[in-house]
Write a protein that holds these residues in place. Structure first.
Motif, short mmCIF file in Angstrom:
data_model
loop_
_atom_site.label_atom_id
_atom_site.label_comp_id
_atom_site.label_asym_id
_atom_site.label_seq_id
_atom_site.Cartn_x
_atom_site.Cartn_y
_atom_site.Cartn_z
N MET A 1 -11.34 -3.57 -9.32
CA MET A 1 -10.19 -3.35 -8.47
C MET A 1 -10.06 -1.87 -8.19
SD MET A 1 -6.17 -4.04 -9.25
CE MET A 1 -6.15 -2.92 -10.63
N ARG A 2 -9.85 -1.56 -6.97
CA ARG A 2 -9.63 -0.19 -6.54
C ARG A 2 -8.14 0.11 -6.66
NH1 ARG A 2 -9.75 1.63 -0.54
NH2 ARG A 2 -9.68 3.87 -0.82
N VAL A 3 -7.80 1.23 -7.28
CA VAL A 3 -6.41 1.65 -7.43
C VAL A 3 -6.19 2.89 -6.58
CG1 VAL A 3 -4.62 2.42 -9.01
CG2 VAL A 3 -6.27 0.70 -9.77
N VAL A 4 -5.18 2.85 -5.73
CA VAL A 4 -4.83 3.98 -4.87
C VAL A 4 -3.40 4.38 -5.20
CG1 VAL A 4 -4.53 4.74 -2.49
CG2 VAL A 4 -6.34 3.12 -3.05
N PHE A 5 -3.17 5.69 -5.28
CA PHE A 5 -1.83 6.19 -5.53
C PHE A 5 -1.31 6.90 -4.29
CE2 PHE A 5 -1.41 5.30 -9.91
CZ PHE A 5 -2.65 5.44 -10.49
N VAL A 6 -0.04 6.68 -3.99
CA VAL A 6 0.64 7.45 -2.94
C VAL A 6 2.02 7.84 -3.46
CG1 VAL A 6 -0.59 6.39 -1.00
CG2 VAL A 6 1.53 5.39 -1.79
N PRO A 7 2.55 8.95 -2.97
CA PRO A 7 3.88 9.38 -3.43
C PRO A 7 4.98 8.52 -2.82
CG PRO A 7 3.04 10.92 -1.79
CD PRO A 7 1.95 9.92 -2.06
N PRO A 8 6.12 8.42 -3.50
CA PRO A 8 7.23 7.60 -3.00
C PRO A 8 8.03 8.33 -1.90
CG PRO A 8 7.82 8.54 -5.10
CD PRO A 8 6.41 8.96 -4.83
N GLU A 9 7.45 8.34 -0.73
CA GLU A 9 8.08 8.95 0.43
C GLU A 9 8.07 7.92 1.55
OE1 GLU A 9 5.54 12.25 1.20
OE2 GLU A 9 6.04 13.25 -0.69
N LEU A 10 9.17 7.85 2.28
CA LEU A 10 9.29 6.85 3.34
C LEU A 10 8.18 6.99 4.38
CD1 LEU A 10 11.04 4.46 4.00
CD2 LEU A 10 12.53 5.96 5.31
N ARG A 11 7.85 8.21 4.74
CA ARG A 11 6.80 8.39 5.75
C ARG A 11 5.45 7.90 5.24
NH1 ARG A 11 3.43 12.52 4.90
NH2 ARG A 11 4.04 14.10 3.39
N ARG A 12 5.19 8.05 3.93
CA ARG A 12 3.94 7.55 3.37
C ARG A 12 3.93 6.03 3.32
NH1 ARG A 12 0.22 11.25 1.22
NH2 ARG A 12 -1.02 9.38 1.28
N LEU A 13 5.08 5.45 2.98
CA LEU A 13 5.19 3.99 2.96
C LEU A 13 4.96 3.42 4.36
CD1 LEU A 13 5.80 1.69 0.97
CD2 LEU A 13 8.19 1.91 1.59
N ASP A 14 5.43 4.14 5.37
CA ASP A 14 5.24 3.71 6.76
C ASP A 14 3.78 3.73 7.18
OD1 ASP A 14 7.94 3.25 7.15
OD2 ASP A 14 8.32 5.22 8.03
N ASP B 1 -9.01 -6.98 -4.66
CA ASP B 1 -9.83 -5.80 -4.38
C ASP B 1 -9.10 -4.47 -4.53
OD1 ASP B 1 -11.93 -7.51 -3.71
OD2 ASP B 1 -11.23 -7.66 -1.64
N GLU B 2 -7.82 -4.43 -4.14
CA GLU B 2 -7.15 -3.13 -4.10
C GLU B 2 -5.66 -3.26 -4.43
OE1 GLU B 2 -7.62 0.40 -1.08
OE2 GLU B 2 -6.24 -1.08 -0.22
N VAL B 3 -5.18 -2.29 -5.20
CA VAL B 3 -3.76 -2.17 -5.48
C VAL B 3 -3.35 -0.75 -5.12
CG1 VAL B 3 -1.99 -2.11 -7.28
CG2 VAL B 3 -3.72 -3.89 -7.32
N ILE B 4 -2.34 -0.63 -4.29
CA ILE B 4 -1.78 0.66 -3.93
C ILE B 4 -0.47 0.81 -4.70
CG2 ILE B 4 -0.87 2.10 -2.07
CD1 ILE B 4 -2.67 0.39 -0.16
N ILE B 5 -0.40 1.84 -5.52
CA ILE B 5 0.77 2.06 -6.36
C ILE B 5 1.52 3.28 -5.85
CG2 ILE B 5 1.58 2.57 -8.69
CD1 ILE B 5 -0.90 1.03 -9.69
N VAL B 6 2.81 3.07 -5.58
CA VAL B 6 3.67 4.15 -5.10
C VAL B 6 4.40 4.71 -6.31
CG1 VAL B 6 5.52 4.77 -3.52
CG2 VAL B 6 3.90 2.96 -2.89
N GLU B 7 4.07 5.95 -6.68
CA GLU B 7 4.64 6.59 -7.87
C GLU B 7 4.75 8.09 -7.67
OE1 GLU B 7 5.99 5.96 -10.74
OE2 GLU B 7 5.51 3.87 -11.15
N GLU B 8 5.63 8.69 -8.45
CA GLU B 8 5.75 10.15 -8.50
C GLU B 8 4.47 10.73 -9.08
OE1 GLU B 8 8.19 11.99 -7.38
OE2 GLU B 8 9.73 10.48 -7.03
#
Length: 180
Positions: free
Chosen positions: A1-14, A144-151
């Motif tokens: 499984m591929r793990v991707v991290f993104v910051p908890p920002e509305l523009r990133r979620l969009d 295949d992939e999980v995108i986790i939104v975290e600080e």
């Protein structure tokens, strides 16, 4: 499984495109915070209104599927009830409930999801829930992939757990660089 991290920002979620957006919520997760709060905000408070009306309870095993329309790039929203924190935050219980999440996603033919981890950010340490997630994900190789939104601080803790996990496949940081 591929793990991707993104910051908890509305523009990133969009910007995130995925098969599904999955929120794992305890009954006590109100008002919504973190990624769940951002999703509710983007939906004009729809989740909170459904919760207040009693249509969403977050009882253990509850499954709520909602279309997202044009609100976000993800195709569908899956809300998974985790029960009450008072029932315990035992690793086995959390693992069992995460298995249910992956089973439901599998039945929906979802192989990539944005995942709000249960108990984050208020009730569980990032490293502990990541360890449980990886152990569960190893038993669901079709995902295949999980995108986790975290600080970023929590991301770093989670990355350390991933680096020490034997069954890991690919991990991608928030900039998209492969961490293998």
């Amino acid at each position: 499984m591929r793990v991707v991290f993104v910051p908890p920002e509305l523009r990133r979620l969009d910007e995130i495109k995925s098969d599904a957006l999955s929120l794992c919520l305890f009954r006590e997760d109100w008002p919504l915070r973190g990624m769940a709060g951002l999703v509710d905000w983007r939906l004009g408070g729809h989740i909170s209104r459904e919760r207040e009306a009693g249509w969403i309870t977050c009882d253990a095993g509850e499954r709520v599927l909602m279309p997202l329309g044009r609100s976000l790039l993800c195709e569908k929203l899956l809300i998974m009830g985790m029960g009450s924190i008072e029932d315990g935050l035992d690793d086995d219980i959390l693992a069992e409930r995460l298995h249910v999440v992956f089973d439901v996603l599998g039945k929906m033919h979802v192989h990539a999801t944005v995942l709000h981890l249960p108990g984050r950010p208020n009730h569980l340490p990032a490293d502990r829930i990541m360890k449980i997630l990886l152990e569960v994900a190893d038993k669901h190789p079709d995902h295949d992939e999980v995108i986790i939104v975290e600080e970023s601080e929590a991301q770093q803790e989670m990355e350390r757990v991933i680096a020490s996990h034997e069954g890991r496949r690919n991990v991608v940081d928030l900039r998209g660089a492969l961490l293998d």
